[in-house]
Design a protein around this motif. Structure first.
Motif, PDB file in Angstrom:
ATOM      1  N   GLU A   1       0.826  -1.206   0.000  1.00 16.73           N
ATOM      2  CA  GLU A   1       0.000   0.000   0.000  1.00 16.73           C
ATOM      3  C   GLU A   1       0.861   1.257   0.000  1.00 16.73           C
ATOM      4  O   GLU A   1       0.520   2.253  -0.655  1.00 16.73           O
ATOM      5  CB  GLU A   1      -0.926   0.006   1.220  1.00 16.73           C
ATOM      6  N   ARG A   2       2.004   1.228   0.706  1.00 20.90           N
ATOM      7  CA  ARG A   2       2.880   2.400   0.730  1.00 20.90           C
ATOM      8  C   ARG A   2       3.440   2.690  -0.662  1.00 20.90           C
ATOM      9  O   ARG A   2       3.487   3.854  -1.095  1.00 20.90           O
ATOM     10  CB  ARG A   2       4.027   2.161   1.714  1.00 20.90           C
TER      11      ARG A   2
ATOM     12  N   THR B   1      -7.101   0.476  -1.011  1.00 19.20           N
ATOM     13  CA  THR B   1      -6.165   1.592  -1.171  1.00 19.20           C
ATOM     14  C   THR B   1      -6.309   2.232  -2.548  1.00 19.20           C
ATOM     15  O   THR B   1      -6.321   3.467  -2.683  1.00 19.20           O
ATOM     16  CB  THR B   1      -4.724   1.098  -0.971  1.00 19.20           C
TER      17      THR B   1
ATOM     18  N   PHE C   1       1.229   7.476  -6.614  1.00 16.60           N
ATOM     19  CA  PHE C   1       0.254   8.531  -6.872  1.00 16.60           C
ATOM     20  C   PHE C   1       0.773   9.891  -6.404  1.00 16.60           C
ATOM     21  O   PHE C   1       0.458  10.922  -7.020  1.00 16.60           O
ATOM     22  CB  PHE C   1      -1.070   8.186  -6.191  1.00 16.60           C
ATOM     23  N   GLU C   2       1.548   9.928  -5.336  1.00 16.81           N
ATOM     24  CA  GLU C   2       2.115  11.193  -4.873  1.00 16.81           C
ATOM     25  C   GLU C   2       3.094  11.762  -5.900  1.00 16.81           C
ATOM     26  O   GLU C   2       3.118  12.971  -6.151  1.00 16.81           O
ATOM     27  CB  GLU C   2       2.815  10.992  -3.523  1.00 16.81           C
TER      28      GLU C   2
ATOM     29  N   ARG D   1       0.760   4.331  -2.750  1.00 16.85           N
ATOM     30  CA  ARG D   1       0.530   5.733  -2.384  1.00 16.85           C
ATOM     31  C   ARG D   1       1.663   6.624  -2.884  1.00 16.85           C
ATOM     32  O   ARG D   1       1.420   7.735  -3.363  1.00 16.85           O
ATOM     33  CB  ARG D   1       0.388   5.845  -0.864  1.00 16.85           C
ATOM     34  N   GLU D   2       2.902   6.137  -2.817  1.00 13.06           N
ATOM     35  CA  GLU D   2       4.034   6.925  -3.297  1.00 13.06           C
ATOM     36  C   GLU D   2       3.946   7.145  -4.809  1.00 13.06           C
ATOM     37  O   GLU D   2       4.321   8.216  -5.306  1.00 13.06           O
ATOM     38  CB  GLU D   2       5.345   6.228  -2.942  1.00 13.06           C
TER      39      GLU D   2
ATOM     40  N   LEU E   1      -7.316   6.119  -3.474  1.00 13.92           N
ATOM     41  CA  LEU E   1      -6.445   6.983  -4.272  1.00 13.92           C
ATOM     42  C   LEU E   1      -7.150   7.493  -5.517  1.00 13.92           C
ATOM     43  O   LEU E   1      -6.969   8.652  -5.914  1.00 13.92           O
ATOM     44  CB  LEU E   1      -5.178   6.211  -4.667  1.00 13.92           C
TER      45      LEU E   1
END
Length: 707
Positions: A249-250, A293, A256-257, A253-254, A297
């Protein structure tokens, strides 16, 4: 000077341009000189390859065009450039170039090139793509020339081994309709956001591209990001899977960031079904957390403009339903196998830098490759090139290294023919595919009424659907051919597929049958699903009486469920305009009556034994390449073949030629001929395999057949 941009295939990866100004403009540049190119705020340098009067255009390679963000046909400013030698250049290269020997090798490959910040340069091409480097800074800026004294600062970045930095719209063939739709959804909102804001239209957040493997789904996303100038982030679903709790999941998320920070950007999630499967069928907790997740997002993208998420899969129904709604992956675009015209475009793309012999006909090659997707056609061209190398150079030359390029090496039609025997179509590998390249209407003697009816129903139904719509009717979606064996039913279906350029899926009734409960029905579903996937397609059921007997006659109901599944699939195929069902049988009275109603097999055509005129036409077809003696009278021979089928006539011709070869011990001398005696002997040996039976009237009956 303003010149119109064009891509030049001969300039691929050279960093050079060809200037073709108008004849009225005085020449101000010479070959070998440097010029400055500008489009909007983007600039770069290039060396002049040649200058010749022309139409006011500049030919360049795709890397320069994509760096300038100029489309073909758009003008750009071309000016003389006094270029300094580069003191230091920083660049990003693949990890393999990280060692101390990487910088000297790169300097040798880039020696003499004009570089500027942000420019991507190809080094060499591998089978999986082109290895590129990206220039990050130049001293002195903005444009400088790399020399032997230039200091290179090499940084490495994973994922550049087969980078697609130079992929553009010109590299995608056979998908014009799909590309137009994708550009409307993604490119136009990014290029003109104020127009869409005025209309109150929001750009989509997610698009799913689904279809068979190798059709170009990933290539479309890469080309779109390059043409738009967006930052491209690619990740394959399995790459995010980690053994540590929360790590997957991390990483998501990274990703998409990073896309948010560098908008406009495109995120490509390859093999989306492995990352976001259906949660009600997932066995582990990790899959459920990843889906949750990804949903969060995707919802968060509403706060930011300029980020588009592409997902690719060949199992669209395996995705979690929560992803397939407006606001997330709201558009699902099918990228299917190309038709004959599309295959012609793809072949032209993969052979545009290949030296072809004069006997290579790409249109004929496209007609001979039904079911081939873009990856198959690329492999076909590559294999043909290898065949040309094997034919032109001995293996010892490669092993000794004493080999050099030669302009006399051409890829011929024979090389492609040999490659066709080695490459199988991946989109239709699980089913039987016939390439109807050698069967035309002229190869079928007689049966003029049947051919006309099939042409109007099948060929025109696929090629001229607008004519049916103008008349307010729909074309037939099913046609049954019935009659004695050997009368040409299979040939008619094959010729129809050849005429309209459709993929022909041949299914023989007994092949569908399985002793395992439910497997026969699954095979039928698979055939129709594959036909819809590779449409336009014709499904041909040979010996359909073995597949669909009348229901209620067998204990246990196994056959009944197979017939029910076939009926349901035929009703479902009616919704697709590009799928047609043909069937053949010599026992039409053994079919379930539900198949013969309008809406399923709309037309039932009796294919009779040939009459005298048709037999003469069949003899002429099968003997057209046979040297015949002057005393051969085909009309007289046809008159004595009453009751023979087309297959019987073909066998008579084959045996007559065989008897003639036996007389000369299979060493035909000059003037070798097949005589009337050979044909009469063959006719005496070949007995008619089918007797003329009175057919049962079950549907459309052709004029002239028995009543």
């Amino acid at each position: 000077m303003h010149l119109v941009a064009r891509e030049g295939d001969d300039l691929e990866g050279t960093g050079r341009v060809i200037l073709r100004p108008l004849p009225t403009e005085p020449p101000w540049a010479a070959p070998g000189e440097a010029v400055r190119l500008q489009h909007g705020t983007r600039v770069c340098g290039a060396l002049v390859e040649a200058v010749a009067p022309g139409e006011g255009i500049i030919q360049m390679d795709r890397y320069l065009r994509l760096h300038l963000q100029v489309r073909e046909g758009q003008p750009l400013v071309v000016e003389p450039l006094a270029c300094a030698q580069a003191l230091a250049v920083s660049l990003i290269a693949p990890p393999a170039w990280a060692g101390p020997e990487g910088a000297p090798l790169l300097r040798g490959l880039l020696l003499g090139r004009l570089v500027s910040a942000g420019l991507k340069l190809p080094i060499f091409t591998l089978s999986g793509g082109t290895v590129t480097v990206e220039i990050t800074s130049v001293d002195p800026p903005p444009i400088a020339r790399i020399s032997a004294d230039t200091r290179l600062d090499v940084q490495t970045q994973a994922g550049r081994t087969a980078d697609a930095a130079g992929v553009g719209y010109r590299d995608i063939g056979g998908l014009a309709r799909e590309m137009r739709r994708i550009r409307e959804l993604v490119e136009y909102p990014l290029r003109a956001p104020e127009v869409f804001a005025q209309l109150g239209i929001e750009a989509p957040r997610g698009i799913v591209l689904h279809g068979p493997p190798g059709t170009g789904k990933t290539l479309i996303a890469r080309a779109l990001s390059n043409e738009v100038g967006a930052q491209f982030y690619a990740v394959r679903g399995p790459e995010l899977i980690s053994a540590f709790y929360g790590e997957s999941e991390r990483q998501l998320r990274e990703l998409f960031e990073k896309a948010r920070a560098s908008a406009p950007s495109v995120i490509l999630i390859d093999e989306l079904d492995s990352l976001a499967p259906r949660r009600d069928e997932a066995r582990g907790e990790l899959e459920r957390r990843l889906v949750a997740t990804l949903l969060a997002l995707m919802d968060g993208l509403s706060e930011l403009k300029g980020v588009v998420v592409f997902g690719t899969t060949n199992r669209i129904n395996a995705l979690d339903p929560a992803l397939r709604r407006p606001g997330r992956f709201e558009h699902e675009i099918h990228i299917g196998a190309p038709d004959a015209a599309g295959r012609r475009e793809v072949l032209a793309i993969h052979t545009r830098r290949m030296p072809l012999a004069g006997d290579v006909d790409l249109a004929d090659l496209a007609a001979r490759t039904p079911g081939f997707v873009g990856a198959d056609l690329a492999a076909l061209c590559r294999e043909a090139g290898y065949n040309a190398l094997r034919r032109s150079y001995p293996a010892e030359a490669f092993e000794s290294g004493e080999i050099s390029p030669s302009a006399s090496v051409l890829v011929s039609a024979a090389d492609f023919a040999a490659a066709l025997a080695a490459i199988r179509p991946s989109a239709m590998r699980e089913i039987t595919v016939q390439a109807p390249r050698d069967v035309r209407w002229d190869d079928i003697g007689g049966l003029e009424e049947a051919k006309q009816l099939i042409r109007e129903s099948v060929v025109y139904g696929l090629q001229r659907a607008e004519a049916y719509r103008a008349a307010g009717i729909r074309p037939a979606r099913g046609l049954l051919l019935y009659g004695p064996p050997g009368t040409g039913k299979t040939l008619l279906a094959t010729a129809a597929a050849r005429e309209c350029g459709a993929n022909l899926i041949t299914v023989r009734g007994p092949e569908i049958r399985s002793k395992w409960f439910g497997e026969s029905e699954e095979r039928i579903r698979f055939v129709f699903a594959k036909a819809r996937e590779v449409a336009p397609a014709i499904i041909f059921f040979d010996e359909i009486d073995a597949l669909a007997p009348p229901r209620g006659r067998e204990q246990g109901g196994a056959s009944d469920s197979v017939v029910n599944q076939l009926l349901a699939e035929m009703d479902g195929s009616m919704a697709s305009e590009n799928v047609f069902v043909l069937a053949a049988t010599n026992a039409a009275d053994l079919l379930d009556p539900a198949l013969l109603r309008p809406g399923r097999f709309d037309l039932q055509v009796y294919v009779p034994l040939p009459d005298e005129k048709a037999r003469q036409a069949i003899l002429a077809i099968h003997l057209r390449h046979t040297p015949l003696a002057p005393d051969v009278d085909l009309a007289l021979l046809a008159r004595h073949m009453e009751g023979s089928s087309g297959a019987d006539v073909a066998e008579v011709c084959r045996r007559a030629a065989l008897y003639a070869l036996r007389e000369v011990r299979f060493e035909p001398p000059p003037g070798f001929q097949v005589t009337t005696a050979h044909l009469e002997r063959a006719l005496a040996d070949v007995q008619a395999t089918v007797k003329q039976l009175k057919p049962r009237r079950i549907g459309f009956h052709l004029p002239g057949s028995e009543s």
